[in-house]
Motif scaffolding. Structure first.
Motif, short mmCIF file in Angstrom:
data_model
loop_
_atom_site.label_atom_id
_atom_site.label_comp_id
_atom_site.label_asym_id
_atom_site.label_seq_id
_atom_site.Cartn_x
_atom_site.Cartn_y
_atom_site.Cartn_z
N GLU A 115 47.16 44.56 40.09
CA GLU A 115 46.62 44.53 39.96
C GLU A 115 45.67 45.33 38.88
OE1 GLU A 115 44.26 43.57 42.97
OE2 GLU A 115 44.92 41.81 44.23
N SER B 135 46.64 43.82 35.96
CA SER B 135 45.63 43.04 35.13
C SER B 135 45.26 43.47 34.49
CB SER B 135 45.85 42.02 36.18
OG SER B 135 45.22 40.81 36.34
N ALA C 58 47.74 37.02 34.24
CA ALA C 58 47.06 37.04 34.29
C ALA C 58 48.11 36.34 36.18
CB ALA C 58 47.11 34.60 34.38
N ALA D 204 48.83 38.23 38.96
CA ALA D 204 48.13 37.29 40.08
C ALA D 204 47.42 38.10 41.39
CB ALA D 204 49.35 36.54 41.22
N HIS E 242 39.97 35.83 43.47
CA HIS E 242 38.90 34.28 42.60
C HIS E 242 38.40 34.97 41.38
CE1 HIS E 242 35.42 34.19 45.06
NE2 HIS E 242 35.31 33.61 44.01
N ALA F 68 40.19 36.20 39.25
CA ALA F 68 41.36 34.62 38.38
C ALA F 68 40.64 33.74 36.75
CB ALA F 68 42.36 33.88 39.42
N GLN G 232 39.74 24.82 35.05
CA GLN G 232 40.29 25.74 36.36
C GLN G 232 39.29 26.94 36.19
OE1 GLN G 232 44.44 27.67 35.30
NE2 GLN G 232 43.54 29.54 36.58
#
Length: 513
Positions: free
Chosen positions: A299, A302, A329, A332, A336, A339, A367
């Motif tokens: 993370e 990310s 992405a 993961a 949310h 994302a 999405q």
């Protein structure tokens, strides 16, 4: 008067937002939300917490003001624009742009010197003995000087927040600022999570060979709210500012075991206008929420890749930006909201790249909306993709949904103005064009209205709107500006001659360029 607890409970029940969701959105513990609702804590201590709650609950302006007043804060209209007191930045210290000028030791008072020994011509002179009181005085002065120098060294590493100087990017470099709501640069229980993020950013910048042209600076003082963070980014001319908005300690987040995410808001420089008129209507990244679990390397990476992608997009390097967002992405992220942010960015860069990948842009915007149904930016961008594909039922649905949420949304009004004008429906376009222009929302609304008026054969009005756009364009500087001016001057000349500058070929080009 309705209490803060009653209003908060009422709005949360109405929207179906849980205590946990609200806690994540604000950056506090779930128990804090419970205490607010039960009246165990009378009100939040930070005005920004109330604004974050209002945003999560999608409150109207009146409801937001009511919630602020119930919490004991001034309503939005009554609050003066805040400014951030920034740490000093010396001009002569290159390694640390945040450091103030070093404090010079105070000049030592002249000590009474011992009388010199008389000169001896035939032998090396023997220095006279220094009296003990003078030695003690000199030693004391030396210790004071060392203490002052030590304090100066502390001030270089920890600038005082009392001046108005801001770090700025060096020539040829991009500047990224890291800031926190709480000052985690001092030894504190929340420092480890922030250090993990900083180290992750440095790794990705160097891996992408951006380390030499990107400066990463940690803001050395607390930045209390989003307004202050935006002020810091603007004044510093930073490409990006990553603001940690929560005040969790490492223990409260469970670091490194990740009981709570830490919340970052990424503020970006304003997107420059483009030669593509429809692209200029897109909702560009501006303020992005990205919660992460700082004890999870995937993370942290990310967030670092997202930052790298934003830098690339600011340089119009759309392929590199798209690759960075896809890699982010792939890490993961578990929240949310993170994302949804990545999906929105992927949709945006797929629309801005040339050739645009419109089906991919629509898929990513969809999405985003599945994760955050109230995202007006995703509705706007997906609608503009449908305009390019000439799918009127879909773009009307998206733009109308946006205006149902935000009736005076400037970009939504300008988008409907343009879309109906391109479809040669001036009677439907003009009300939206007029509303957008009344709000001074965007100079693009003048172009849209010119297109609509040309469909009606209203040549003086067409020329007037094209001239208004050219007046705005004269003060701009961006890639493709000169070509845009040349095109508009040709359109203006045609309208002044009573000719339609927007034939079917021009309309088709405007839809696709």
């Amino acid at each position: 008067m309705t209490t803060f607890a009653e209003l908060l409970t009422q709005y949360m029940v109405r929207t179906g937002v849980s205590d946990s969701e609200m806690a994540r959105a604000i950056g506090v513990r779930r128990q804090t939300i419970f205490r607010w609702k039960e009246g165990l804590s009378e009100r939040p201590r930070q005005r920004d917490d109330v604004l974050a709650a209002a945003a999560k609950l999608r409150l109207s302006s009146a409801e937001t003001d009511a919630l602020l007043l119930a919490a004991g804060f001034a309503p939005i209209a009554a609050l003066p624009v805040a400014s951030l007191t920034a740490p000093a930045a010396p001009a002569n210290l290159q390694p640390s742009p945040l450091a103030p000028a070093p404090v010079e030791p105070a000049p030592a008072p002249a000590a009474e010197a011992a009388p010199p020994a008389p000169p001896v011509k035939t032998a090396t002179p023997t220095p006279a003995a220094t009296p003990r009181p003078v030695l003690i005085a000199r030693l004391a002065l030396a210790l004071i000087g060392l203490l002052i120098l030590a304090l100066a060294g502390v001030l270089v590493a920890r600038p005082q927040p009392g001046s108005r100087a801001f770090p700025t990017p060096r020539p040829g470099q991009a500047l990224i600022l890291l800031a926190s709501r709480v000052d985690f640069t001092r030894p504190a229980a929340g420092a480890q999570a922030s250090l993990q993020v900083q180290a992750g950013l440095q790794r990705e910048l160097h891996a992408a060979r951006q380390g030499a042209v990107t400066e990463l600076i940690e803001w050395p003082a607390a930045v209390p709210d989003l307004t202050a963070a935006a002020d810091a980014r603007t004044r510093s001319r930073a490409s990006l500012l990553l603001w940690r908005r929560d005040n969790f300690t490492d223990a409260e987040t469970g670091f490194p075991d990740d009981l709570q995410p830490v919340h970052y808001v990424i503020l970006t420089a304003d997107a420059a206008p483009t030669a593509s008129l429809l692209d200029s209507l897109l909702a560009a990244p501006a303020s992005l929420s990205f919660p992460i679990h700082a004890g999870r390397p995937n993370e942290v990476r990310s967030l670092a890749l997202l930052t790298l992608g934003l830098l690339s997009s600011q340089q119009d390097a759309w392929d590199q930006a798209n690759s960075a967002f896809n890699q982010a992405a792939a890490q993961a992220p578990s929240e949310h909201e993170a994302a949804a942010t990545l999906a929105f960015l992927s949709g945006y860069v797929n629309q801005r790249s040339r050739p645009a990948d419109l089906p991919a842009a629509i898929a990513f915007s969809s999405q985003t909306l599945a994760l955050t149904p109230a995202s007006g930016a995703a509705l706007l961008n997906r609608g503009l993709a449908y305009v390019r594909l000439d799918r009127p039922a879909q773009w009307q649905a998206d733009f109308n949904a946006l205006l149902a949420q935000q009736p005076d949304d400037a970009r939504g009004l300008a988008a409907l103005c343009w879309a109906f004008a391109l479809d040669n429906q001036p009677d439907l376009a003009l009300p939206y064009c007029d509303r957008a222009i009344e709000q001074r929302a965007s100079p693009l609304a003048f172009d849209g209205r010119a297109l609509a008026r040309a469909s009606q054969g209203h040549w003086p009005g067409t020329a007037q709107d094209l001239q208004a756009f050219l007046t705005w364009l004269g003060g701009q500087a961006f890639a493709g500006r000169d070509a845009l001016e040349t095109t508009h001057r040709a359109w203006l000349a045609a309208a002044q001659a009573g000719q339609n500058p927007f034939d079917d070929a021009v309309r088709a080009r405007l839809r696709q360029e």
